[in-house]
Design a protein around this motif. Sequence first.
Motif, PDB file in Angstrom:
ATOM      1  N   ALA A  31       0.845  -1.210   0.000  1.00 48.25           N
ATOM      2  CA  ALA A  31       0.000   0.000   0.000  1.00 48.25           C
ATOM      3  C   ALA A  31       0.878   1.257   0.000  1.00 48.25           C
ATOM      4  O   ALA A  31       0.614   2.237  -0.712  1.00 48.25           O
ATOM      5  CB  ALA A  31      -0.921  -0.021   1.216  1.00 48.25           C
ATOM      6  N   TYR A  32       1.934   1.238   0.808  1.00 46.30           N
ATOM      7  CA  TYR A  32       2.873   2.373   0.881  1.00 46.30           C
ATOM      8  C   TYR A  32       3.518   2.627  -0.481  1.00 46.30           C
ATOM      9  O   TYR A  32       3.568   3.756  -0.975  1.00 46.30           O
ATOM     10  CB  TYR A  32       3.926   2.040   1.955  1.00 46.30           C
ATOM     11  N   ARG A  33       3.995   1.544  -1.113  1.00 50.99           N
ATOM     12  CA  ARG A  33       4.679   1.736  -2.405  1.00 50.99           C
ATOM     13  C   ARG A  33       3.708   2.194  -3.483  1.00 50.99           C
ATOM     14  O   ARG A  33       4.061   2.983  -4.356  1.00 50.99           O
ATOM     15  CB  ARG A  33       5.380   0.435  -2.833  1.00 50.99           C
ATOM     16  N   ASP A  34       2.481   1.684  -3.430  1.00 50.29           N
ATOM     17  CA  ASP A  34       1.496   2.116  -4.422  1.00 50.29           C
ATOM     18  C   ASP A  34       1.236   3.613  -4.302  1.00 50.29           C
ATOM     19  O   ASP A  34       1.145   4.331  -5.300  1.00 50.29           O
ATOM     20  CB  ASP A  34       0.174   1.355  -4.251  1.00 50.29           C
ATOM     21  N   LEU A  35       1.118   4.094  -3.058  1.00 49.39           N
ATOM     22  CA  LEU A  35       0.889   5.529  -2.846  1.00 49.39           C
ATOM     23  C   LEU A  35       2.112   6.336  -3.297  1.00 49.39           C
ATOM     24  O   LEU A  35       1.996   7.328  -4.020  1.00 49.39           O
ATOM     25  CB  LEU A  35       0.648   5.820  -1.363  1.00 49.39           C
ATOM     26  N   PRO A  81       5.464  21.772  -2.973  1.00 53.82           N
ATOM     27  CA  PRO A  81       5.306  21.515  -1.532  1.00 53.82           C
ATOM     28  C   PRO A  81       3.907  21.055  -1.114  1.00 53.82           C
ATOM     29  O   PRO A  81       3.784  20.155  -0.269  1.00 53.82           O
ATOM     30  CB  PRO A  81       5.648  22.859  -0.886  1.00 53.82           C
ATOM     31  N   GLU A  82       2.844  21.623  -1.701  1.00 55.65           N
ATOM     32  CA  GLU A  82       1.485  21.217  -1.252  1.00 55.65           C
ATOM     33  C   GLU A  82       1.223  19.762  -1.624  1.00 55.65           C
ATOM     34  O   GLU A  82       0.635  19.001  -0.846  1.00 55.65           O
ATOM     35  CB  GLU A  82       0.357  22.059  -1.880  1.00 55.65           C
ATOM     36  N   ARG A  83       1.644  19.364  -2.828  1.00 56.41           N
ATOM     37  CA  ARG A  83       1.428  17.965  -3.237  1.00 56.41           C
ATOM     38  C   ARG A  83       2.231  17.023  -2.358  1.00 56.41           C
ATOM     39  O   ARG A  83       1.784  15.940  -2.000  1.00 56.41           O
ATOM     40  CB  ARG A  83       1.850  17.772  -4.701  1.00 56.41           C
ATOM     41  N   ARG A  84       3.453  17.479  -2.009  1.00 52.34           N
ATOM     42  CA  ARG A  84       4.318  16.626  -1.178  1.00 52.34           C
ATOM     43  C   ARG A  84       3.658  16.379   0.184  1.00 52.34           C
ATOM     44  O   ARG A  84       3.549  15.247   0.649  1.00 52.34           O
ATOM     45  CB  ARG A  84       5.680  17.304  -1.007  1.00 52.34           C
ATOM     46  N   GLU A  85       3.198  17.472   0.825  1.00 52.81           N
ATOM     47  CA  GLU A  85       2.593  17.317   2.155  1.00 52.81           C
ATOM     48  C   GLU A  85       1.341  16.444   2.080  1.00 52.81           C
ATOM     49  O   GLU A  85       1.095  15.614   2.958  1.00 52.81           O
ATOM     50  CB  GLU A  85       2.264  18.686   2.754  1.00 52.81           C
ATOM     51  N   ALA A  86       0.538  16.619   0.998  1.00 56.48           N
ATOM     52  CA  ALA A  86      -0.686  15.813   0.859  1.00 56.48           C
ATOM     53  C   ALA A  86      -0.327  14.330   0.728  1.00 56.48           C
ATOM     54  O   ALA A  86      -0.972  13.466   1.355  1.00 56.48           O
ATOM     55  CB  ALA A  86      -1.488  16.296  -0.350  1.00 56.48           C
ATOM     56  N   LEU A  87       0.708  14.026  -0.052  1.00 58.30           N
ATOM     57  CA  LEU A  87       1.112  12.626  -0.220  1.00 58.30           C
ATOM     58  C   LEU A  87       1.628  12.055   1.106  1.00 58.30           C
ATOM     59  O   LEU A  87       1.270  10.936   1.501  1.00 58.30           O
ATOM     60  CB  LEU A  87       2.184  12.509  -1.310  1.00 58.30           C
ATOM     61  N   LEU A  88       2.464  12.827   1.811  1.00 59.63           N
ATOM     62  CA  LEU A  88       3.016  12.336   3.082  1.00 59.63           C
ATOM     63  C   LEU A  88       1.884  12.113   4.103  1.00 59.63           C
ATOM     64  O   LEU A  88       1.916  11.143   4.871  1.00 59.63           O
ATOM     65  CB  LEU A  88       4.073  13.305   3.624  1.00 59.63           C
ATOM     66  N   ASP A  89       0.868  12.973   4.065  1.00 65.99           N
ATOM     67  CA  ASP A  89      -0.278  12.788   4.970  1.00 65.99           C
ATOM     68  C   ASP A  89      -1.037  11.506   4.620  1.00 65.99           C
ATOM     69  O   ASP A  89      -1.499  10.782   5.508  1.00 65.99           O
ATOM     70  CB  ASP A  89      -1.219  14.000   4.906  1.00 65.99           C
ATOM     71  N   GLU A  90      -1.170  11.233   3.312  1.00 65.64           N
ATOM     72  CA  GLU A  90      -1.850   9.993   2.895  1.00 65.64           C
ATOM     73  C   GLU A  90      -1.085   8.768   3.393  1.00 65.64           C
ATOM     74  O   GLU A  90      -1.680   7.776   3.830  1.00 65.64           O
ATOM     75  CB  GLU A  90      -1.906   9.928   1.359  1.00 65.64           C
ATOM     76  N   ILE A  91       0.253   8.842   3.305  1.00 61.70           N
ATOM     77  CA  ILE A  91       1.080   7.721   3.773  1.00 61.70           C
ATOM     78  C   ILE A  91       0.931   7.555   5.284  1.00 61.70           C
ATOM     79  O   ILE A  91       0.748   6.454   5.799  1.00 61.70           O
ATOM     80  CB  ILE A  91       2.540   7.927   3.324  1.00 61.70           C
TER      81      ILE A  91
END
Length: 253
Positions: A147-151, A206-216
Amino acid sequence: MEPHLQHRASSFGGGVDAYAARPGYPDEAARWCLPPGARDVVDVAAGTGKLTAALLRAGVRVRAVEPDDAMRAALERDLPGVPAVRGTAEATGLPDACADAVTVGQAWHWFDAPRAAAELARVLRPGGRLAVLWNTEEPEAGTWVEAYRDLLHRDDPMAYDHVREPALGARFSPPEHATFPWVRSVTRAEVRLLAASRSYVLTMPPERREALLDEIDALWGTHPDLVGRDDAPLRYTTRCWRAVRLPAPPAAR
Ligand SMILES: C[S@@+](CC[C@H](N)C(=O)[O-])C[C@H]1O[C@@H](n2cnc3c(N)ncnc32)[C@H](O)[C@@H]1O
């Protein structure tokens, strides 16, 4: 190299603190990379010294080559006895025939392969060995790692395609291959940092990065492997290739 890949290749210093969460290398893998009796080793693209540290544990003298100032500064801080030079795989700045082995961890895919192979053959002594390694997470079906790698690589054109036999050219023997499975425990904070240290994530807006890290991060509240835990096992395979430097062909007359 295409400009967006060059941008990624030089992005690691921006995530030098997150890089601490990256995996090291098993001692057996480092030892497999070295020729018998090796004394002088050059670790190219040494980063913060994750592979350098495993080589030191094998009892050899190591010199580090790393182009990024922030990564090299972290190595110099953590491994103060290791000489570290500013250089690239294509232009190390090192003398001819100064190494019994050259190692490259997690970085061959960032090089101009023909130029790097020529430069590293120059630095190696006759019969010396070039070793190329990558750590990859093992994403067994249905696990949190899948799941982590897929995200993480949802939109990444590079993903893991680069982990394959390196093209070393005529100055090296055909590479031998070995794999070393191992496992470590990672915390929630480390998983976020692991993701944050990837070139693909470092070079996102930066906004996309934070959103992805929050999803993880949110996987710790949703994935059955992680709910209620503070840490989780993360399986790796260290994939290694090693090749012997061959003599230069006689110059054409
Ligand atoms: C993913 S890190 C690997 C660091 C370390 N070897 C490890 O295994 O943790 C990739 C490193 O390659 C370096 N790098 C990128 N392009 C390079 C090049 N052409 N020559 C040498 N190093 C390069 C980056 O600065 C970065 O430190």
